[in-house]
Design a protein around this motif. Sequence first.
Motif, PDB file in Angstrom:
ATOM      1  N   ARG A  48     -87.028 -81.155  14.209  1.00 18.00           N
ATOM      2  CA  ARG A  48     -85.805 -81.789  14.906  1.00 18.00           C
ATOM      3  C   ARG A  48     -85.580 -83.299  14.835  1.00 18.00           C
ATOM      4  O   ARG A  48     -84.827 -83.448  14.334  1.00 18.00           O
ATOM      5  CB  ARG A  48     -86.513 -80.934  16.347  1.00 18.00           C
ATOM      6  CG  ARG A  48     -84.831 -81.660  17.886  1.00 18.00           C
ATOM      7  CD  ARG A  48     -85.727 -80.610  18.850  1.00 18.00           C
ATOM      8  NE  ARG A  48     -86.318 -79.099  18.632  1.00 18.00           N
ATOM      9  CZ  ARG A  48     -85.071 -78.361  19.018  1.00 18.00           C
ATOM     10  NH1 ARG A  48     -84.149 -78.028  19.046  1.00 18.00           N
ATOM     11  NH2 ARG A  48     -86.227 -77.243  19.548  1.00 18.00           N
ATOM     12  N   ALA A  49     -86.460 -83.441  15.107  1.00 15.66           N
ATOM     13  CA  ALA A  49     -86.808 -85.147  14.828  1.00 15.66           C
ATOM     14  C   ALA A  49     -86.357 -84.852  13.148  1.00 15.66           C
ATOM     15  O   ALA A  49     -85.116 -86.799  13.453  1.00 15.66           O
ATOM     16  CB  ALA A  49     -87.811 -85.704  14.599  1.00 15.66           C
ATOM     17  N   ALA A  50     -86.429 -85.025  12.513  1.00 19.12           N
ATOM     18  CA  ALA A  50     -85.741 -84.848  10.744  1.00 19.12           C
ATOM     19  C   ALA A  50     -84.115 -84.763  11.079  1.00 19.12           C
ATOM     20  O   ALA A  50     -83.458 -85.640  10.374  1.00 19.12           O
ATOM     21  CB  ALA A  50     -86.546 -84.074   9.254  1.00 19.12           C
ATOM     22  N   VAL A  51     -84.220 -84.127  11.171  1.00 23.33           N
ATOM     23  CA  VAL A  51     -82.785 -83.461  11.873  1.00 23.33           C
ATOM     24  C   VAL A  51     -81.651 -83.676  12.526  1.00 23.33           C
ATOM     25  O   VAL A  51     -80.930 -84.435  11.951  1.00 23.33           O
ATOM     26  CB  VAL A  51     -82.931 -81.502  12.526  1.00 23.33           C
ATOM     27  CG1 VAL A  51     -80.841 -81.213  12.496  1.00 23.33           C
ATOM     28  CG2 VAL A  51     -82.667 -80.694  11.654  1.00 23.33           C
ATOM     29  N   ASN A  52     -82.231 -84.421  13.715  1.00 18.35           N
ATOM     30  CA  ASN A  52     -81.545 -85.480  14.135  1.00 18.35           C
ATOM     31  C   ASN A  52     -81.549 -86.918  14.027  1.00 18.35           C
ATOM     32  O   ASN A  52     -80.369 -87.465  14.301  1.00 18.35           O
ATOM     33  CB  ASN A  52     -81.924 -85.302  15.605  1.00 18.35           C
ATOM     34  CG  ASN A  52     -82.405 -84.458  16.476  1.00 18.35           C
ATOM     35  OD1 ASN A  52     -81.024 -83.237  16.634  1.00 18.35           O
ATOM     36  ND2 ASN A  52     -83.559 -83.960  17.714  1.00 18.35           N
ATOM     37  N   SER A  53     -82.647 -87.309  13.095  1.00 23.38           N
ATOM     38  CA  SER A  53     -82.278 -88.569  12.053  1.00 23.38           C
ATOM     39  C   SER A  53     -82.194 -88.278  11.035  1.00 23.38           C
ATOM     40  O   SER A  53     -81.434 -89.404   9.879  1.00 23.38           O
ATOM     41  CB  SER A  53     -83.686 -88.491  11.483  1.00 23.38           C
ATOM     42  OG  SER A  53     -84.161 -88.150  11.072  1.00 23.38           O
ATOM     43  N   HIS A  54     -80.857 -87.245  10.710  1.00 23.49           N
ATOM     44  CA  HIS A  54     -80.473 -87.055   9.207  1.00 23.49           C
ATOM     45  C   HIS A  54     -81.051 -87.240   8.031  1.00 23.49           C
ATOM     46  O   HIS A  54     -81.353 -88.589   6.944  1.00 23.49           O
ATOM     47  CB  HIS A  54     -79.356 -88.762   8.982  1.00 23.49           C
ATOM     48  CG  HIS A  54     -78.254 -87.713  10.344  1.00 23.49           C
ATOM     49  ND1 HIS A  54     -77.454 -86.420  10.431  1.00 23.49           N
ATOM     50  CD2 HIS A  54     -77.842 -88.764  11.348  1.00 23.49           C
ATOM     51  CE1 HIS A  54     -77.067 -86.309  11.925  1.00 23.49           C
ATOM     52  NE2 HIS A  54     -76.676 -87.852  12.282  1.00 23.49           N
ATOM     53  N   ALA A  55     -82.571 -87.099   7.848  1.00 18.45           N
ATOM     54  CA  ALA A  55     -83.044 -87.875   7.061  1.00 18.45           C
ATOM     55  C   ALA A  55     -82.547 -86.073   5.923  1.00 18.45           C
ATOM     56  O   ALA A  55     -81.413 -85.229   5.457  1.00 18.45           O
ATOM     57  CB  ALA A  55     -84.633 -86.509   6.786  1.00 18.45           C
ATOM     58  N   GLY A  56     -83.198 -86.810   4.736  1.00 20.59           N
ATOM     59  CA  GLY A  56     -83.118 -86.783   3.150  1.00 20.59           C
ATOM     60  C   GLY A  56     -83.329 -85.325   2.992  1.00 20.59           C
ATOM     61  O   GLY A  56     -83.754 -84.518   3.810  1.00 20.59           O
ATOM     62  N   ASP A  57     -82.644 -85.118   1.880  1.00 17.09           N
ATOM     63  CA  ASP A  57     -82.760 -83.454   1.623  1.00 17.09           C
ATOM     64  C   ASP A  57     -83.926 -83.043   0.954  1.00 17.09           C
ATOM     65  O   ASP A  57     -84.965 -82.127   1.737  1.00 17.09           O
ATOM     66  CB  ASP A  57     -81.779 -82.997   0.808  1.00 17.09           C
ATOM     67  CG  ASP A  57     -80.412 -82.312   0.921  1.00 17.09           C
ATOM     68  OD1 ASP A  57     -80.164 -82.318   2.585  1.00 17.09           O
ATOM     69  OD2 ASP A  57     -79.498 -82.454   0.127  1.00 17.09           O
ATOM     70  N   ASN A  58     -84.797 -83.671  -0.096  1.00 18.23           N
ATOM     71  CA  ASN A  58     -85.936 -83.634  -0.419  1.00 18.23           C
ATOM     72  C   ASN A  58     -87.003 -83.896   1.078  1.00 18.23           C
ATOM     73  O   ASN A  58     -88.138 -83.179   1.113  1.00 18.23           O
ATOM     74  CB  ASN A  58     -86.116 -84.662  -0.737  1.00 18.23           C
ATOM     75  CG  ASN A  58     -85.764 -84.759  -2.383  1.00 18.23           C
ATOM     76  OD1 ASN A  58     -85.337 -83.792  -2.521  1.00 18.23           O
ATOM     77  ND2 ASN A  58     -85.740 -85.570  -2.233  1.00 18.23           N
ATOM     78  N   GLU A  59     -87.236 -84.640   2.023  1.00 17.18           N
ATOM     79  CA  GLU A  59     -88.455 -84.257   3.624  1.00 17.18           C
ATOM     80  C   GLU A  59     -87.952 -83.954   3.837  1.00 17.18           C
ATOM     81  O   GLU A  59     -88.657 -82.722   4.788  1.00 17.18           O
ATOM     82  CB  GLU A  59     -87.851 -85.930   4.223  1.00 17.18           C
ATOM     83  CG  GLU A  59     -88.140 -86.191   5.201  1.00 17.18           C
ATOM     84  CD  GLU A  59     -88.105 -87.265   6.091  1.00 17.18           C
ATOM     85  OE1 GLU A  59     -88.432 -88.151   6.981  1.00 17.18           O
ATOM     86  OE2 GLU A  59     -86.944 -88.332   5.692  1.00 17.18           O
ATOM     87  N   LEU A  60     -86.765 -83.173   4.926  1.00 16.36           N
ATOM     88  CA  LEU A  60     -86.653 -81.787   4.811  1.00 16.36           C
ATOM     89  C   LEU A  60     -86.512 -80.655   5.222  1.00 16.36           C
ATOM     90  O   LEU A  60     -86.731 -79.983   5.741  1.00 16.36           O
ATOM     91  CB  LEU A  60     -84.784 -81.818   5.190  1.00 16.36           C
ATOM     92  CG  LEU A  60     -84.303 -81.013   6.343  1.00 16.36           C
ATOM     93  CD1 LEU A  60     -84.434 -82.161   7.441  1.00 16.36           C
ATOM     94  CD2 LEU A  60     -82.496 -81.113   6.738  1.00 16.36           C
TER      95      LEU A  60
END
Length: 345
Positions: A149-161
């Motif tokens: 959820r934190a990665a989605v909300n922070s608009h993380a890159g595709d690799n991290e996601l």
Amino acid sequence: MPGSHCENWGESNMADASPITDTSTDDTDEKIQRVMGDRGQSTAILASDSRGKSKEKAGDQKILRRLAQNREAARKSRLRKKAYVQQLESSGLKLTQLEQELQRARQQGVFISSSGDQSHSTNGNGALAFDVEYARWLEEHNRHISELRAAVNSHAGDNELRTVVDNIITQFDDVFRLKGNAAKADVFRILSGMWKTPAERCFMWIGGFRSSELLKLLVTQLEPLTEQQLMAIYNLQQSSQQAEDALSQGMEALQQSLAETLANGSPGSSSGNVANYMGQMAMAMGKLGTLEGFLRQADNLRQQTLQQMHRILTTRQSARALLAINDYFSRLRALSSLWLARPRE
């Protein structure tokens, strides 16, 4: 003359007295009417004041009733909150007790491999061990979901996601393995969902969720989808539904066959009847052994559905799908907690 004068004077006085008397009478009537009118006005004023006071009193009573109702509602709310907190504390205490029981069981001969490849108990604590292992799995799953959820909300890159999404998909494999191992010790507990909350058990199908129903929920959460994705999800839903129907029919056939086996004949005193009875029990035991196979097939269907869904969707869509799945089951667990903590009057 003097006498006449006196007589005239008397007549004059009598003549004058008559109008005076009439005037006095009229004045008296007017005074009486004025007094009566004043009294009527006073009575009307008193009646009006009485009605006003009655209305004020009625208004005060409504306010008092409303205040009493508010106080009662606040009291019930405090009681519900207190019961809810106590239920949560009780759940935490129960988890601690289960962990302690698991530790004692391990010391007494229960073995649970860290890889999850084997789980058995020599003294019947397999179900207890699974409850503890599942609680730990759920805690770890919640940590992964928070990270996602934190990665989605922070608009993380595709690799991290993608890394976080893959970890969650892999973790689902762990819970299916735990269930398979626990079914060897007590398949009825896993099928009945006793390790789940009451609201979750209400929607269970052969020890878990229906893949087809979950896909229906996700389609509305993942828009917009391409036409190719919609077709792929639709096909996946249809194939899942067909597999579920086949397994459901198999379970119904097993239950009917098992009921017929147990209904035929009854134990008696003769050796022949006893032998028939033991033969019936042996047949019933053999049929019950297929329950574990049904559970394994149902979990395989759920596992394959999650993996295929992951392949159909993009990384970000998969992340949103996993969050939606988690939110759905979290709401079911919250609903169960609220239901258990409801005031019982």
